[in-house]
Design an enzyme around this catalytic site. Structure first.
Site, PDB file in Angstrom:
ATOM      1  N   ASN A 111      33.414  38.708  44.608  1.00 34.28           N
ATOM      2  CA  ASN A 111      32.271  39.191  45.105  1.00 34.28           C
ATOM      3  C   ASN A 111      32.055  40.370  44.407  1.00 34.28           C
ATOM      4  OD1 ASN A 111      30.248  40.387  46.689  1.00 34.28           O
ATOM      5  ND2 ASN A 111      30.704  38.884  48.282  1.00 34.28           N
ATOM      6  N   GLU A 158      37.012  33.029  45.506  1.00 34.38           N
ATOM      7  CA  GLU A 158      35.676  33.553  44.592  1.00 34.38           C
ATOM      8  C   GLU A 158      36.086  34.817  44.636  1.00 34.38           C
ATOM      9  OE1 GLU A 158      31.967  33.826  46.747  1.00 34.38           O
ATOM     10  OE2 GLU A 158      32.749  32.682  48.258  1.00 34.38           O
ATOM     11  N   GLY A 214      29.704  43.224  50.935  1.00 33.03           N
ATOM     12  CA  GLY A 214      29.039  43.794  52.019  1.00 33.03           C
ATOM     13  C   GLY A 214      29.766  45.118  52.450  1.00 33.03           C
ATOM     14  N   SER A 245      27.738  35.321  50.673  1.00 27.51           N
ATOM     15  CA  SER A 245      28.153  35.204  52.030  1.00 27.51           C
ATOM     16  C   SER A 245      28.156  33.950  52.814  1.00 27.51           C
ATOM     17  CB  SER A 245      26.652  36.081  52.646  1.00 27.51           C
ATOM     18  OG  SER A 245      26.770  37.329  52.429  1.00 27.51           O
ATOM     19  N   TYR A 279      28.607  37.325  60.174  1.00 32.31           N
ATOM     20  CA  TYR A 279      27.873  38.426  60.501  1.00 32.31           C
ATOM     21  C   TYR A 279      27.431  38.303  61.956  1.00 32.31           C
ATOM     22  CZ  TYR A 279      27.584  38.984  55.512  1.00 32.31           C
ATOM     23  OH  TYR A 279      27.978  39.346  54.203  1.00 32.31           O
ATOM     24  N   ASP A 291      38.862  36.507  47.359  1.00 30.05           N
ATOM     25  CA  ASP A 291      38.903  35.592  48.370  1.00 30.05           C
ATOM     26  C   ASP A 291      39.986  34.776  48.062  1.00 30.05           C
ATOM     27  OD1 ASP A 291      36.960  37.339  49.853  1.00 30.05           O
ATOM     28  OD2 ASP A 291      35.563  35.482  49.761  1.00 30.05           O
ATOM     29  N   ARG A 321      35.582  42.330  45.373  1.00 32.27           N
ATOM     30  CA  ARG A 321      36.575  41.668  46.474  1.00 32.27           C
ATOM     31  C   ARG A 321      36.783  40.147  46.110  1.00 32.27           C
ATOM     32  NH1 ARG A 321      33.390  40.328  50.684  1.00 32.27           N
ATOM     33  NH2 ARG A 321      34.024  38.270  50.624  1.00 32.27           N
ATOM     34  N   GLU A 326      20.101  36.917  51.868  1.00 28.74           N
ATOM     35  CA  GLU A 326      21.086  37.988  52.386  1.00 28.74           C
ATOM     36  C   GLU A 326      20.500  39.176  52.446  1.00 28.74           C
ATOM     37  OE1 GLU A 326      25.290  37.366  50.565  1.00 28.74           O
ATOM     38  OE2 GLU A 326      24.044  36.347  49.294  1.00 28.74           O
TER      39      GLU A 326
END
Length: 311
Positions: free
Chosen positions: A264, A262, A268, A144, A208, A249, A247, A15
């Site tokens: 994070n 998950e 990003g 990611s 991305y 999800d 963050r 990443e």
């Protein structure tokens, strides 16, 4: 007296390019209000020339030696104040399997899974008998969506398992529903963002590639679902011992409770990233978000050095 903010970007993981973009975006924002510089890392070690008495570190290194706790452990050993989760929480949250265990014990709903490691693959027939034929296969310790695959049926699962040679792996029941994400600042949930990849799979490419995914501020979510996502996100944050920001999800099945995917710890901060979109739903633009990300670390540095704010 204020320290210089030193942003770590780049790194050694898959990443790296995303991290470089995150680091530059953060540098551009913070440098308008703080003494800030960006350091690009290319190896798993602390750069020389840094001083805990003069520098506060802002890591935006995604993946290995960024989110896995290695960097945080080195920073703690060297006496640096830094933004984001500490080493213990970073190690935990980088391991999706361990994270699921912790948040499940805290009362957060997770989906069923089968785990394996180092090429010792499970029998695909047993997996399908336990989890069904629609599955997600992914590394336990990557970010990611690197290495994530969607498989359907026995043949596809058998083929995918043949490529899983090293490391820790996770097979999950593929839960159908709306994919949601939510930022957390200082333990407080931000706004919910719905993710709609045009390919149907929110993998690395969908994340991305500009235009590959729609990001929506959903207004039609049932109030009970909103409340549950926010509650689960805060519960996961606390259960994992997170701090400053993260963050989380989720998948929201039709008519059901959200399912945790998950958390994070270093989300990003690129133009297509989800944390800024989530914060914007709570009225924070990117500059305000950037300040909120570093404020706790600056407060820890001032407290360590006995500096009191003058009101």
């Amino acid at each position: 007296m204020s320290p210089q903010l030193v942003i770590f970007a780049g790194g050694v993981s898959a990443e790296r390019e995303v991290s470089l973009r995150s680091g530059e975006a953060l540098r551009t924002s913070l440098s308008a209000r703080h003494d800030t510089r960006l350091l690009v890392l290319s190896e798993s070690s602390l750069p020389s020339g840094l001083d805990p008495s003069r520098h506060v570190i802002v890591p935006v290194l995604h993946g290995t030696f960024g989110e896995d706790g290695q960097l945080q452990a080195l920073l703690e050993e060297a006496g640096f104040c830094y933004a984001g989760c500490d080493a213990a929480a970073s190690r935990l949250c980088f391991d999706k399997s361990a994270t699921k265990d912790v948040v499940s014990r805290a009362g957060v709903r997770v989906c069923p899974d089968v785990r394996f490691h180092d090429g010792v693959r499970p029998d695909p027939r047993d997996v399908i008998a336990r989890l069904g034929s629609e599955l997600i296969v992914k590394p336990s310790c990557q970010g990611s969506s690197v290495g994530l695959s969607v498989v359907s049926g026995l043949d596809e699962l058998r083929t995918k398992l043949g490529t899983c040679t090293q490391g820790e792996w996770l097979i999950e029941t593929r839960v159908s529903g709306r994919e949601l994400t939510i930022g957390i600042l200082d333990g407080k949930p931000q706004g919910i963002i719905e993710i709609r990849p045009k390919s149907g799979i929110y993998d690395y490419t969908s994340k991305y590639t500009a235009g590959a995914t729609e990001y929506l501020a959903p207004e039609d979510l049932p109030p009970a679902a909103v409340d549950k996502v926010e509650a689960y996100a805060a519960m996961a944050f606390r259960a994992c011992g997170a701090r400053d920001f993260s963050r989380a999800d989720f998948i929201l099945p039709p008519g059901g409770d959200p399912v945790f995917l998950e958390i994070n710890t270093l989300p990003g901060l690129t133009a297509t990233s989800l944390m800024p979109k989530s914060a914007l739903r709570r009225g924070l633009n990117f500059d305000q978000l950037a300040d909120a990300l570093v404020a706790p670390a600056l407060a820890r540095w001032k407290q360590r050095h006995g500096i009191r704010e003058i009101s």
